[in-house]
Motif scaffolding. Structure first.
Motif, PDB file in Angstrom:
ATOM      1  N   THR A  28       0.822  -1.189   0.000  1.00  0.00           N
ATOM      2  CA  THR A  28       0.000   0.000   0.000  1.00  0.00           C
ATOM      3  C   THR A  28       0.868   1.255   0.000  1.00  0.00           C
ATOM      4  O   THR A  28       2.015   1.227   0.438  1.00  0.00           O
ATOM      5  CB  THR A  28      -0.924   0.018   1.221  1.00  0.00           C
ATOM      6  OG1 THR A  28      -1.683   1.228   1.217  1.00  0.00           O
ATOM      7  CG2 THR A  28      -0.118  -0.046   2.516  1.00  0.00           C
ATOM      8  N   LEU A  29       0.307   2.320  -0.502  1.00  0.00           N
ATOM      9  CA  LEU A  29       0.974   3.620  -0.459  1.00  0.00           C
ATOM     10  C   LEU A  29       0.397   4.501   0.638  1.00  0.00           C
ATOM     11  O   LEU A  29       0.720   5.688   0.723  1.00  0.00           O
ATOM     12  CB  LEU A  29       0.848   4.316  -1.809  1.00  0.00           C
ATOM     13  CG  LEU A  29       1.579   3.637  -2.969  1.00  0.00           C
ATOM     14  CD1 LEU A  29       1.254   4.330  -4.285  1.00  0.00           C
ATOM     15  CD2 LEU A  29       3.073   3.633  -2.712  1.00  0.00           C
ATOM     16  N   SER A  30      -0.439   3.911   1.447  1.00  0.00           N
ATOM     17  CA  SER A  30      -1.045   4.652   2.552  1.00  0.00           C
ATOM     18  C   SER A  30       0.036   5.206   3.478  1.00  0.00           C
ATOM     19  O   SER A  30       0.933   4.473   3.909  1.00  0.00           O
ATOM     20  CB  SER A  30      -1.979   3.734   3.331  1.00  0.00           C
ATOM     21  OG  SER A  30      -2.527   4.411   4.445  1.00  0.00           O
ATOM     22  N   GLY A  31      -0.035   6.492   3.751  1.00  0.00           N
ATOM     23  CA  GLY A  31       0.922   7.141   4.635  1.00  0.00           C
ATOM     24  C   GLY A  31       2.128   7.716   3.930  1.00  0.00           C
ATOM     25  O   GLY A  31       2.914   8.448   4.545  1.00  0.00           O
ATOM     26  N   TYR A  32       2.296   7.418   2.653  1.00  0.00           N
ATOM     27  CA  TYR A  32       3.446   7.909   1.902  1.00  0.00           C
ATOM     28  C   TYR A  32       3.058   9.122   1.062  1.00  0.00           C
ATOM     29  O   TYR A  32       1.947   9.210   0.543  1.00  0.00           O
ATOM     30  CB  TYR A  32       3.994   6.839   0.973  1.00  0.00           C
ATOM     31  CG  TYR A  32       4.711   5.724   1.680  1.00  0.00           C
ATOM     32  CD1 TYR A  32       4.047   4.559   2.033  1.00  0.00           C
ATOM     33  CD2 TYR A  32       6.057   5.843   2.000  1.00  0.00           C
ATOM     34  CE1 TYR A  32       4.707   3.531   2.683  1.00  0.00           C
ATOM     35  CE2 TYR A  32       6.732   4.819   2.641  1.00  0.00           C
ATOM     36  CZ  TYR A  32       6.050   3.662   2.983  1.00  0.00           C
ATOM     37  OH  TYR A  32       6.714   2.654   3.625  1.00  0.00           O
ATOM     38  N   SER A  33       3.984  10.021   0.893  1.00  0.00           N
ATOM     39  CA  SER A  33       3.857  11.072  -0.096  1.00  0.00           C
ATOM     40  C   SER A  33       4.370  10.529  -1.428  1.00  0.00           C
ATOM     41  O   SER A  33       5.256   9.667  -1.459  1.00  0.00           O
ATOM     42  CB  SER A  33       4.671  12.297   0.314  1.00  0.00           C
ATOM     43  OG  SER A  33       4.152  12.858   1.512  1.00  0.00           O
ATOM     44  N   MET A  34       3.793  11.025  -2.510  1.00  0.00           N
ATOM     45  CA  MET A  34       4.123  10.528  -3.842  1.00  0.00           C
ATOM     46  C   MET A  34       4.684  11.661  -4.683  1.00  0.00           C
ATOM     47  O   MET A  34       4.301  12.825  -4.527  1.00  0.00           O
ATOM     48  CB  MET A  34       2.869   9.991  -4.522  1.00  0.00           C
ATOM     49  CG  MET A  34       2.165   8.895  -3.763  1.00  0.00           C
ATOM     50  SD  MET A  34       3.204   7.451  -3.605  1.00  0.00           S
ATOM     51  CE  MET A  34       3.478   7.053  -5.329  1.00  0.00           C
ATOM     52  N   ALA A  35       5.559  11.292  -5.590  1.00  0.00           N
ATOM     53  CA  ALA A  35       6.133  12.302  -6.471  1.00  0.00           C
ATOM     54  C   ALA A  35       6.439  11.691  -7.831  1.00  0.00           C
ATOM     55  O   ALA A  35       6.612  10.480  -7.962  1.00  0.00           O
ATOM     56  CB  ALA A  35       7.408  12.884  -5.863  1.00  0.00           C
ATOM     57  N   TRP A  36       6.476  12.548  -8.831  1.00  0.00           N
ATOM     58  CA  TRP A  36       6.921  12.176 -10.166  1.00  0.00           C
ATOM     59  C   TRP A  36       8.172  12.985 -10.479  1.00  0.00           C
ATOM     60  O   TRP A  36       8.231  14.184 -10.218  1.00  0.00           O
ATOM     61  CB  TRP A  36       5.847  12.466 -11.207  1.00  0.00           C
ATOM     62  CG  TRP A  36       4.669  11.555 -11.126  1.00  0.00           C
ATOM     63  CD1 TRP A  36       3.529  11.749 -10.406  1.00  0.00           C
ATOM     64  CD2 TRP A  36       4.519  10.299 -11.794  1.00  0.00           C
ATOM     65  NE1 TRP A  36       2.683  10.696 -10.582  1.00  0.00           N
ATOM     66  CE2 TRP A  36       3.252   9.784 -11.434  1.00  0.00           C
ATOM     67  CE3 TRP A  36       5.316   9.555 -12.664  1.00  0.00           C
ATOM     68  CZ2 TRP A  36       2.770   8.566 -11.904  1.00  0.00           C
ATOM     69  CZ3 TRP A  36       4.840   8.348 -13.137  1.00  0.00           C
ATOM     70  CH2 TRP A  36       3.583   7.857 -12.760  1.00  0.00           C
ATOM     71  N   PHE A  37       9.132  12.292 -11.052  1.00  0.00           N
ATOM     72  CA  PHE A  37      10.352  12.909 -11.535  1.00  0.00           C
ATOM     73  C   PHE A  37      10.517  12.523 -13.003  1.00  0.00           C
ATOM     74  O   PHE A  37       9.877  11.597 -13.487  1.00  0.00           O
ATOM     75  CB  PHE A  37      11.567  12.416 -10.741  1.00  0.00           C
ATOM     76  CG  PHE A  37      11.553  12.819  -9.295  1.00  0.00           C
ATOM     77  CD1 PHE A  37      10.815  12.110  -8.364  1.00  0.00           C
ATOM     78  CD2 PHE A  37      12.271  13.919  -8.867  1.00  0.00           C
ATOM     79  CE1 PHE A  37      10.792  12.473  -7.017  1.00  0.00           C
ATOM     80  CE2 PHE A  37      12.263  14.306  -7.529  1.00  0.00           C
ATOM     81  CZ  PHE A  37      11.515  13.584  -6.610  1.00  0.00           C
ATOM     82  N   ARG A  38      11.370  13.216 -13.707  1.00  0.00           N
ATOM     83  CA  ARG A  38      11.653  12.845 -15.090  1.00  0.00           C
ATOM     84  C   ARG A  38      13.135  13.053 -15.369  1.00  0.00           C
ATOM     85  O   ARG A  38      13.803  13.851 -14.710  1.00  0.00           O
ATOM     86  CB  ARG A  38      10.795  13.641 -16.068  1.00  0.00           C
ATOM     87  CG  ARG A  38      11.050  15.130 -16.105  1.00  0.00           C
ATOM     88  CD  ARG A  38      10.009  15.814 -16.983  1.00  0.00           C
ATOM     89  NE  ARG A  38      10.241  17.247 -17.083  1.00  0.00           N
ATOM     90  CZ  ARG A  38       9.402  18.097 -17.680  1.00  0.00           C
ATOM     91  NH1 ARG A  38       8.266  17.643 -18.235  1.00  0.00           N
ATOM     92  NH2 ARG A  38       9.694  19.384 -17.742  1.00  0.00           N
ATOM     93  N   GLN A  39      13.615  12.324 -16.350  1.00  0.00           N
ATOM     94  CA  GLN A  39      15.022  12.427 -16.696  1.00  0.00           C
ATOM     95  C   GLN A  39      15.228  12.213 -18.184  1.00  0.00           C
ATOM     96  O   GLN A  39      14.676  11.288 -18.780  1.00  0.00           O
ATOM     97  CB  GLN A  39      15.848  11.405 -15.912  1.00  0.00           C
ATOM     98  CG  GLN A  39      17.344  11.593 -16.043  1.00  0.00           C
ATOM     99  CD  GLN A  39      18.125  10.772 -15.031  1.00  0.00           C
ATOM    100  OE1 GLN A  39      17.636   9.769 -14.525  1.00  0.00           O
ATOM    101  NE2 GLN A  39      19.344  11.204 -14.730  1.00  0.00           N
ATOM    102  N   VAL A  40      16.000  13.093 -18.757  1.00  0.00           N
ATOM    103  CA  VAL A  40      16.431  12.982 -20.142  1.00  0.00           C
ATOM    104  C   VAL A  40      17.847  12.429 -20.130  1.00  0.00           C
ATOM    105  O   VAL A  40      18.658  12.837 -19.297  1.00  0.00           O
ATOM    106  CB  VAL A  40      16.390  14.360 -20.834  1.00  0.00           C
ATOM    107  CG1 VAL A  40      16.953  14.256 -22.250  1.00  0.00           C
ATOM    108  CG2 VAL A  40      14.984  14.911 -20.850  1.00  0.00           C
ATOM    109  N   PRO A  41      18.166  11.494 -21.011  1.00  0.00           N
ATOM    110  CA  PRO A  41      19.530  10.941 -21.033  1.00  0.00           C
ATOM    111  C   PRO A  41      20.590  12.038 -21.090  1.00  0.00           C
ATOM    112  O   PRO A  41      20.488  12.972 -21.890  1.00  0.00           O
ATOM    113  CB  PRO A  41      19.535  10.098 -22.308  1.00  0.00           C
ATOM    114  CG  PRO A  41      18.125   9.678 -22.475  1.00  0.00           C
ATOM    115  CD  PRO A  41      17.304  10.850 -21.999  1.00  0.00           C
ATOM    116  N   GLY A  42      21.560  11.924 -20.194  1.00  0.00           N
ATOM    117  CA  GLY A  42      22.632  12.903 -20.155  1.00  0.00           C
ATOM    118  C   GLY A  42      22.360  14.101 -19.287  1.00  0.00           C
ATOM    119  O   GLY A  42      23.227  14.961 -19.117  1.00  0.00           O
ATOM    120  N   LYS A  43      21.141  14.164 -18.741  1.00  0.00           N
ATOM    121  CA  LYS A  43      20.783  15.286 -17.861  1.00  0.00           C
ATOM    122  C   LYS A  43      20.401  14.776 -16.488  1.00  0.00           C
ATOM    123  O   LYS A  43      20.123  13.595 -16.292  1.00  0.00           O
ATOM    124  CB  LYS A  43      19.634  16.089 -18.474  1.00  0.00           C
ATOM    125  CG  LYS A  43      19.983  16.794 -19.761  1.00  0.00           C
ATOM    126  CD  LYS A  43      18.871  17.744 -20.185  1.00  0.00           C
ATOM    127  CE  LYS A  43      19.262  18.520 -21.432  1.00  0.00           C
ATOM    128  NZ  LYS A  43      18.194  19.478 -21.845  1.00  0.00           N
TER     129      LYS A  43
END
Length: 120
Positions: A28-43
């Motif tokens: 479960t994700l109950s109790g957790y904060s969630m985030a999205w990240f992104r990455q471009v190759p080389g960055k």
């Protein structure tokens, strides 16, 4: 550490929309904060958006007004991406943790990533 699974990436034309989903496998994700990240190759990895367990949301300036992060109370988080631009092209990663930082270094769980390609 990879205990999250992302869905929904793909190829879309500029101006289009995609919805990413993230679920925790076997837990479960109950109790957790969630985030999205992104990455471009080389960055470096880039913070996109987060939703805290309290419900508060935060967005990178580059996506504010176009992307919406949400979650249910059990095990799924979402990233609705509208008005997509070619510069949004990246691999998008979902992460969960009790603390969210802009670098993502404090996140406890990560997915393997889902690629998003926005064509011009």
């Amino acid at each position: 550490q990879e205990q999250l699974v992302e869905y929904g990436g793909g190829l879309v034309q500029a101006g289009g929309s995609l919805r990413l989903s993230c679920a925790r496998s076997g837990g479960t994700l109950s109790g957790y904060s969630m985030a999205w990240f992104r990455q471009v190759p080389g960055k470096e990895r880039e913070f996109v958006a987060s939703v805290l367990w309290s419900g508060d949301t935060y967005y990178a300036i580059s996506v504010k007004g176009r992307f919406t992060i949400s979650r249910d109370s059990v095990n799924t988080a979402y990233l609705q991406m509208n008005s997509l631009k070619p510069e949004d092209t990246a691999v998008y990663y979902c992460a969960a943790g009790t603390t969210v930082t802009m670098t993502g270094n404090a996140m406890e769980y990560w997915g393997k990533g889902t690629p998003v390609t926005v064509s011009s």
